[in-house]
Design a protein around this motif. Structure first.
Motif, PDB file in Angstrom:
ATOM      1  N   THR A 145       0.798  18.916 -14.932  1.00  0.00           N
ATOM      2  CA  THR A 145       0.220  20.089 -14.264  1.00  0.00           C
ATOM      3  C   THR A 145       0.927  21.382 -14.651  1.00  0.00           C
ATOM      4  O   THR A 145       0.263  22.389 -14.955  1.00  0.00           O
ATOM      5  CB  THR A 145       0.250  19.890 -12.739  1.00  0.00           C
ATOM      6  OG1 THR A 145      -0.550  18.748 -12.403  1.00  0.00           O
ATOM      7  CG2 THR A 145      -0.295  21.120 -12.014  1.00  0.00           C
ATOM      8  N   PRO A 146       2.274  21.431 -14.671  1.00  0.00           N
ATOM      9  CA  PRO A 146       2.939  22.687 -15.055  1.00  0.00           C
ATOM     10  C   PRO A 146       2.568  23.142 -16.462  1.00  0.00           C
ATOM     11  O   PRO A 146       2.430  24.347 -16.708  1.00  0.00           O
ATOM     12  CB  PRO A 146       4.426  22.330 -14.957  1.00  0.00           C
ATOM     13  CG  PRO A 146       4.491  21.203 -13.976  1.00  0.00           C
ATOM     14  CD  PRO A 146       3.253  20.412 -14.239  1.00  0.00           C
ATOM     15  N   ALA A 147       2.395  22.202 -17.401  1.00  0.00           N
ATOM     16  CA  ALA A 147       2.041  22.574 -18.771  1.00  0.00           C
ATOM     17  C   ALA A 147       0.649  23.191 -18.826  1.00  0.00           C
ATOM     18  O   ALA A 147       0.411  24.161 -19.564  1.00  0.00           O
ATOM     19  CB  ALA A 147       2.115  21.345 -19.686  1.00  0.00           C
ATOM     20  N   ILE A 148      -0.292  22.630 -18.062  1.00  0.00           N
ATOM     21  CA  ILE A 148      -1.647  23.183 -18.021  1.00  0.00           C
ATOM     22  C   ILE A 148      -1.616  24.604 -17.473  1.00  0.00           C
ATOM     23  O   ILE A 148      -2.215  25.534 -18.036  1.00  0.00           O
ATOM     24  CB  ILE A 148      -2.568  22.288 -17.166  1.00  0.00           C
ATOM     25  CG1 ILE A 148      -2.696  20.898 -17.789  1.00  0.00           C
ATOM     26  CG2 ILE A 148      -3.952  22.930 -17.019  1.00  0.00           C
ATOM     27  CD1 ILE A 148      -3.402  19.888 -16.903  1.00  0.00           C
ATOM     28  N   ILE A 149      -0.921  24.791 -16.361  1.00  0.00           N
ATOM     29  CA  ILE A 149      -0.821  26.112 -15.734  1.00  0.00           C
ATOM     30  C   ILE A 149      -0.166  27.107 -16.681  1.00  0.00           C
ATOM     31  O   ILE A 149      -0.672  28.225 -16.879  1.00  0.00           O
ATOM     32  CB  ILE A 149      -0.022  26.018 -14.423  1.00  0.00           C
ATOM     33  CG1 ILE A 149      -0.761  25.156 -13.407  1.00  0.00           C
ATOM     34  CG2 ILE A 149       0.234  27.423 -13.855  1.00  0.00           C
ATOM     35  CD1 ILE A 149       0.087  24.803 -12.188  1.00  0.00           C
ATOM     36  N   ASN A 152     -11.557  23.367 -19.480  1.00  0.00           N
ATOM     37  CA  ASN A 152     -10.966  22.349 -18.600  1.00  0.00           C
ATOM     38  C   ASN A 152     -11.902  21.145 -18.571  1.00  0.00           C
ATOM     39  O   ASN A 152     -13.015  21.201 -19.086  1.00  0.00           O
ATOM     40  CB  ASN A 152     -10.753  22.884 -17.190  1.00  0.00           C
ATOM     41  CG  ASN A 152      -9.416  23.611 -17.000  1.00  0.00           C
ATOM     42  OD1 ASN A 152      -9.148  24.161 -15.951  1.00  0.00           O
ATOM     43  ND2 ASN A 152      -8.571  23.621 -18.012  1.00  0.00           N
ATOM     44  N   HIS A 153     -11.453  20.051 -17.945  1.00  0.00           N
ATOM     45  CA  HIS A 153     -12.253  18.829 -17.884  1.00  0.00           C
ATOM     46  C   HIS A 153     -12.259  18.263 -16.462  1.00  0.00           C
ATOM     47  O   HIS A 153     -11.226  18.251 -15.796  1.00  0.00           O
ATOM     48  CB  HIS A 153     -11.696  17.772 -18.842  1.00  0.00           C
ATOM     49  CG  HIS A 153     -11.772  18.157 -20.285  1.00  0.00           C
ATOM     50  ND1 HIS A 153     -10.876  19.048 -20.862  1.00  0.00           N
ATOM     51  CD2 HIS A 153     -12.625  17.792 -21.276  1.00  0.00           C
ATOM     52  CE1 HIS A 153     -11.183  19.207 -22.146  1.00  0.00           C
ATOM     53  NE2 HIS A 153     -12.235  18.443 -22.425  1.00  0.00           N
ATOM     54  N   ASP A 154     -13.424  17.780 -16.054  1.00  0.00           N
ATOM     55  CA  ASP A 154     -13.524  17.073 -14.773  1.00  0.00           C
ATOM     56  C   ASP A 154     -13.954  15.633 -14.970  1.00  0.00           C
ATOM     57  O   ASP A 154     -14.127  14.891 -14.008  1.00  0.00           O
ATOM     58  CB  ASP A 154     -14.480  17.779 -13.817  1.00  0.00           C
ATOM     59  CG  ASP A 154     -15.920  17.782 -14.316  1.00  0.00           C
ATOM     60  OD1 ASP A 154     -16.149  17.596 -15.533  1.00  0.00           O
ATOM     61  OD2 ASP A 154     -16.836  18.003 -13.495  1.00  0.00           O
ATOM     62  N   GLY A 155     -14.150  15.210 -16.206  1.00  0.00           N
ATOM     63  CA  GLY A 155     -14.574  13.843 -16.499  1.00  0.00           C
ATOM     64  C   GLY A 155     -13.790  13.274 -17.659  1.00  0.00           C
ATOM     65  O   GLY A 155     -12.958  13.945 -18.272  1.00  0.00           O
ATOM     66  N   GLY A 156     -14.045  11.993 -17.950  1.00  0.00           N
ATOM     67  CA  GLY A 156     -13.416  11.347 -19.079  1.00  0.00           C
ATOM     68  C   GLY A 156     -12.070  10.707 -18.801  1.00  0.00           C
ATOM     69  O   GLY A 156     -11.372  10.305 -19.727  1.00  0.00           O
ATOM     70  N   GLY A 157     -11.683  10.600 -17.540  1.00  0.00           N
ATOM     71  CA  GLY A 157     -10.401   9.979 -17.214  1.00  0.00           C
ATOM     72  C   GLY A 157      -9.793  10.571 -15.965  1.00  0.00           C
ATOM     73  O   GLY A 157     -10.483  11.195 -15.154  1.00  0.00           O
ATOM     74  N   ARG A 195      -8.271  13.163 -13.938  1.00  0.00           N
ATOM     75  CA  ARG A 195      -8.223  14.617 -14.027  1.00  0.00           C
ATOM     76  C   ARG A 195      -7.501  15.230 -12.826  1.00  0.00           C
ATOM     77  O   ARG A 195      -7.716  16.387 -12.483  1.00  0.00           O
ATOM     78  CB  ARG A 195      -9.639  15.186 -14.142  1.00  0.00           C
ATOM     79  CG  ARG A 195     -10.382  14.704 -15.382  1.00  0.00           C
ATOM     80  CD  ARG A 195      -9.669  15.123 -16.653  1.00  0.00           C
ATOM     81  NE  ARG A 195     -10.241  14.504 -17.843  1.00  0.00           N
ATOM     82  CZ  ARG A 195      -9.537  13.897 -18.779  1.00  0.00           C
ATOM     83  NH1 ARG A 195      -8.224  13.798 -18.631  1.00  0.00           N
ATOM     84  NH2 ARG A 195     -10.120  13.390 -19.843  1.00  0.00           N
ATOM     85  N   SER A 196      -6.607  14.445 -12.215  1.00  0.00           N
ATOM     86  CA  SER A 196      -5.858  14.950 -11.069  1.00  0.00           C
ATOM     87  C   SER A 196      -4.953  16.120 -11.466  1.00  0.00           C
ATOM     88  O   SER A 196      -4.745  17.051 -10.667  1.00  0.00           O
ATOM     89  CB  SER A 196      -5.025  13.830 -10.435  1.00  0.00           C
ATOM     90  OG  SER A 196      -4.142  13.234 -11.384  1.00  0.00           O
TER      91      SER A 196
END
Length: 294
Positions: free
Chosen positions: A242-246, A261-266, A268-269
């Motif tokens: 999460t910190p890397a994404i932010i 960003n992605h909400d599917g495919g695995g 995604r928390s």
């Protein structure tokens, strides 16, 4: 201090919603007059719009007690699926400039487009929708056909909440090595399903991995689909933390960015957790969010 920050966020969100409503004298950032003077990765990638700065003077009537504006524009009032069976598909003929991938919006404007790929997912898509509603943000959901057909109620919910629904193929293949007939089946099958489900024929397409080919560009143009890339990629699909994404998004976002960003495919928390932090941070920085009109 908390009250002032909340009020500022609401004012910025309200400003963004006003812009998305095509206020007098403003053109949509998703208009068809593609920029010939684009500064994007490809000629024709830039789009023009004259926007009021998001951080402008507050309205005298604004207060911290004002409700968060709904992301549903007036044109989306009522159920998007109510007219699904009565709407006839009308495919637009695209110009040569409109057929080229768009990678960013006008860099002179403090506006961001949030795009969500690979759904719908019954676990993560509702969480993303709730966060977008909380902040009054409209986003673009690039849906995979084989997921959409399994979760049609969720597709309708995305549309009914006013978000833009777009085509991301039926099975998420690498289109660069496929025949024209196979590519056409991937795109047309998905567009037809989304039109039947929501009553709206998709007008935007994203190639899986952002890997376009002459064949996929031709097929998309034949189907009236414009092509949307991105300029900010936190690689959230790889679950870097999460910190890397932010950090990636807050470091790389600039006026006119299109964020992936992605909400599917695995799992995604991490993406959902990152959204909780970087959305209010961008709003506090004076950004407003945009999506193509429905």
């Amino acid at each position: 201090m908390t009250t002032r920050i909340t009020s500022r966020r609401l004012l910025l969100v309200a400003a963004g919603m006003s812009l998305l409503g095509a206020a007098a004298g403003c053109k949509s950032p998703w208009s068809n007059d593609a920029a010939s003077s684009s500064t994007g990765p490809e000629a024709g990638a830039g789009l023009h719009e004259v926007l009021v700065p998001a951080g402008g003077s507050p309205s005298p009537s604004a207060s911290s007690s004002s409700p968060v504006p709904s992301p549903v524009p007036p044109s989306a009032a009522g159920s998007a699926s109510a007219s699904a069976s009565s709407v006839q598909p009308v495919r637009k003929t695209l110009s040569e400039a409109e057929s080229k991938p768009v990678y960013e919006l006008d860099p002179a404007q403090r506006v961001v487009a949030l795009t969500i790929d690979d759904g719908p997912d019954p676990k993560y898509t509702p969480a993303v929708l709730d966060l977008l509603h909380q902040h009054g943000i409209r986003a673009t959901f690039f849906l995979i056909g084989e997921n959409a057909v399994e979760h049609t109620a969720l597709v309708r919910e995305i549309a009914d909440r006013g978000h833009h629904i777009a085509n991301h193929t039926w099975t998420h293949p690498d289109l660069r090595h496929m025949s024209e007939s196979a590519v056409r089946d991937e795109l047309e099958r998905t567009s037809d399903l989304l039109q039947r489900t929501t009553g709206r024929l998709p007008t935007w397409f994203r190639s899986p991995g952002g890997d376009w080919s002459p064949v996929s560009l031709k097929v998309a143009a034949d189907l009236g689909l414009r092509n949307m890339g991105w300029s900010v990629d936190p690689r959230d699909w790889s679950r870097p933390g999460t910190p890397a994404i932010i950090d990636t998004i807050l470091k790389d976002v600039r006026p006119g960015s299109i964020v992936l960003n992605h909400d599917g495919g695995g799992d995604r928390s991490q993406t959902v957790a990152a959204l909780k932090t970087y959305l209010p941070a961008l709003i506090d920085s004076g950004y407003v969010f945009t999506a193509p009109p429905n």
